[in-house]
Design a protein around this motif. Structure first.
Motif, short mmCIF file in Angstrom:
data_model
loop_
_atom_site.label_atom_id
_atom_site.label_comp_id
_atom_site.label_asym_id
_atom_site.label_seq_id
_atom_site.Cartn_x
_atom_site.Cartn_y
_atom_site.Cartn_z
N ASP A 146 0.87 -1.17 0.00
CA ASP A 146 0.00 0.00 0.00
C ASP A 146 0.90 1.23 0.00
N ILE A 147 0.99 1.93 -1.12
CA ILE A 147 1.90 3.07 -1.26
C ILE A 147 1.29 4.29 -0.59
N ASP A 148 1.97 4.79 0.44
CA ASP A 148 1.46 5.93 1.20
C ASP A 148 2.23 7.22 0.94
N LEU A 149 3.48 7.11 0.49
CA LEU A 149 4.29 8.30 0.26
C LEU A 149 5.16 8.10 -0.97
N VAL A 150 5.20 9.13 -1.84
CA VAL A 150 6.06 9.09 -3.03
C VAL A 150 6.88 10.37 -3.07
N LEU A 151 8.20 10.23 -3.07
CA LEU A 151 9.12 11.36 -3.21
C LEU A 151 9.54 11.43 -4.66
N VAL A 152 9.34 12.59 -5.28
CA VAL A 152 9.69 12.77 -6.70
C VAL A 152 10.71 13.90 -6.82
N GLY A 153 11.86 13.60 -7.42
CA GLY A 153 12.86 14.61 -7.74
C GLY A 153 13.12 14.53 -9.23
N LEU A 154 12.62 15.50 -9.99
CA LEU A 154 12.61 15.36 -11.44
C LEU A 154 12.71 16.73 -12.10
N GLY A 155 13.45 16.80 -13.22
CA GLY A 155 13.46 18.00 -14.03
C GLY A 155 14.83 18.62 -14.26
N SER A 156 15.82 18.32 -13.40
CA SER A 156 17.14 18.93 -13.61
C SER A 156 17.85 18.33 -14.82
N ASN A 157 17.39 17.14 -15.24
CA ASN A 157 17.85 16.53 -16.50
C ASN A 157 16.64 16.43 -17.41
N ASN A 158 16.79 16.84 -18.65
CA ASN A 158 15.67 16.79 -19.59
C ASN A 158 16.22 16.87 -21.00
N SER A 159 15.36 16.99 -21.98
CA SER A 159 15.83 16.98 -23.37
C SER A 159 16.54 18.27 -23.76
N SER A 160 16.45 19.32 -22.92
CA SER A 160 17.11 20.60 -23.22
C SER A 160 18.45 20.75 -22.52
N PHE A 161 18.57 20.30 -21.30
CA PHE A 161 19.82 20.43 -20.54
C PHE A 161 19.85 19.36 -19.46
N THR A 162 21.06 19.08 -18.94
CA THR A 162 21.20 18.16 -17.82
C THR A 162 22.11 18.80 -16.78
N PHE A 163 21.90 18.46 -15.53
CA PHE A 163 22.73 19.01 -14.46
C PHE A 163 24.20 18.67 -14.70
N GLY A 164 24.47 17.43 -15.12
CA GLY A 164 25.85 17.02 -15.34
C GLY A 164 26.54 17.85 -16.40
#
Length: 424
Positions: A146-164
């Motif tokens: 039973d999934i009660d919590l979801v942590l999402v970290g998304l967007g610093s890498n994408n088709s336009s730029f990446t953090f790396g």
């Protein structure tokens, strides 16, 4: 004749008695309370990229690849696409947070993850790792928990730029500027090499941030839709976390100059070596654009939350702002860096040998180029650079602890100089 009728009557009465007894027994059995079906164990899940997978925090665990095989550390010369290099850490913030009532935790994030990796295997794109779509992994968890919590970290890498790529660009410009004059690069490489500090447009333009916002919104929408399908009780909180800049707004004075040279001069090798050893090989003029980039990512995550809160009014959706979670403990913010900081310094290897180069003092430009090229050819040798370390993830875990129970829809996590972490 009468005897036959009496026999038939007795038989009939016997059958009726058995039927009545059976009916009474069945009625009694149906009326008896039955034990309730056992509820599935509860779970917290992390989805997204390196800032939630635990990149930089060490203690990386084997990762199941697209063929169903758990991949342990494959060696420094293995392809960077190997699933292990998702770098899912036992020290990641998901495992550091206090989450009462949660029975199990599943880190499904992958270092370098992009919005498209949520619904599609990252193995399908260039430089993606050999892991299944994160939604497929989420469904597998939902089948037993039973999934009660979801942590999402998304967007610093994408088709336009990446953090790396952003980090590599600004660090490489500083290194080139520190060790080699412009005329030497022209003669040695046959053309000019950028050595000036990074400006805002070098990191991400407004158009690129807008495109990244659209991609990230689409991916989180897919997460919310999938959760609605697989979480039977419909009760789950989704925390959208943004990003922490590992560098300060300005370097501590001790890192401003060395041997009477600052980073506005042509060649400043001693200063370059000093900043590399401290973990911050960067022009001072690049720092503010870097923070505006981080703030832009925060604006993006906040916009994603607002858009999807309108589309999913019943969703328990919280924006967690961690941009100030490393205040007073960033690289080169104080003397003695990287000791006591919450982020990993930039660290390279001289060949994929596992031995980290901690000092560039006394090395010439040929050695510097060779060391830098190791990172290009074997990205796993340097991919931990400028990420939260284990101590940083402990702080982020405190931030997540607060966000998991907060009543506000947007929460800001701030670290005080004394190390106290507060949410507001």
């Amino acid at each position: 004749m009468a005897r036959i009728r009496r026999t038939a009557l007795v038989a009939a009465l016997s059958v009726a008695t058995v039927a009545l007894s059976t009916t009474v027994a069945l009625s009694t059995d149906l009326a008896r309370p039955r034990p309730a079906a056992a509820a599935p164990p509860t779970a917290a899940v992390a989805l997204g990229d390196s800032f939630v997978s635990g990149e930089g925090a060490g203690a990386y665990t084997p990762v199941v690849d697209v063929t169903g095989v758990a991949q342990p550390f494959p060696g420094w010369t293995a392809p960077n696409s190997n699933a292990f290099f998702c770098h899912r850490s036992a020290n990641a913030s998901l495992h550091q947070a206090s989450l009462p009532g949660i029975s199990a935790r599943f880190n499904l994030a992958c270092s370098g993850g992009q919005p498209q990796d949520i619904a599609n295997p990252s193995a399908n794109r260039a430089k993606g790792r050999q892991v299944a779509a994160q939604l497929d992994q989420l469904r597998a968890v939902g089948a037993s928990h039973d999934i009660d919590l979801v942590l999402v970290g998304l967007g610093s890498n994408n088709s336009s730029f990446t953090f790396g790529n952003v980090a590599e660009k600004c660090a490489n410009r500083f290194i080139a500027d520190a060790w080699t004059g412009w005329w030497e690069f022209w003669a040695y490489l046959g053309g000019p090499v950028e050595q000036k500090p990074c400006a805002d447009a070098d990191l991400a333009t407004a158009a690129q941030l807008n495109a990244a916002t659209t991609e990230t919104t689409d991916a989180v929408r897919q997460i919310l839709t999938t959760l609605a399908e697989i979480d039977t009780d419909g009760q789950h909180r989704v925390v959208l976390q943004d990003y922490t800049n590992p560098l300060p707004f300005d370097l501590a004075p001790t890192y401003h100059s060395e041997d009477s040279r600052d980073d506005t001069r042509d060649k400043f090798r001693d200063l370059g070596a000093e900043r590399y050893a401290a973990g911050c090989p960067i022009h001072r003029a690049s720092l503010l654009p870097g923070h505006r980039f981080s703030q832009g990512l925060g604006t993006m995550v906040g916009a994603v939350r607002s858009t999807l809160a309108a589309e999913f009014p019943a969703a328990d959706l919280v924006y967690l702002n961690v941009q100030r979670a490393f205040d007073a403990a960033r690289l080169c913010e104080s003397a003695g860096s990287p000791d006591g900081t919450l982020a990993t310094p930039i660290r390279l290897q001289d060949g994929p040998n596992g031995t980290v180069v901690t000092s560039l003092a006394g090395k010439d430009k040929i050695a510097i180029q060779r060391i830098a090229n190791t990172c290009v050819s074997y990205f796993q040798t340097c991919q931990e650079s400028w990420h939260p370390n284990a101590a940083g993830h402990r702080v982020l875990g405190q931030c997540l602890t607060g966000a998991a129970t907060a009543t506000a829809r947007a929460v800001t996590c701030v670290r005080s100089p004394d190390g106290t972490v507060t949410l507001g």
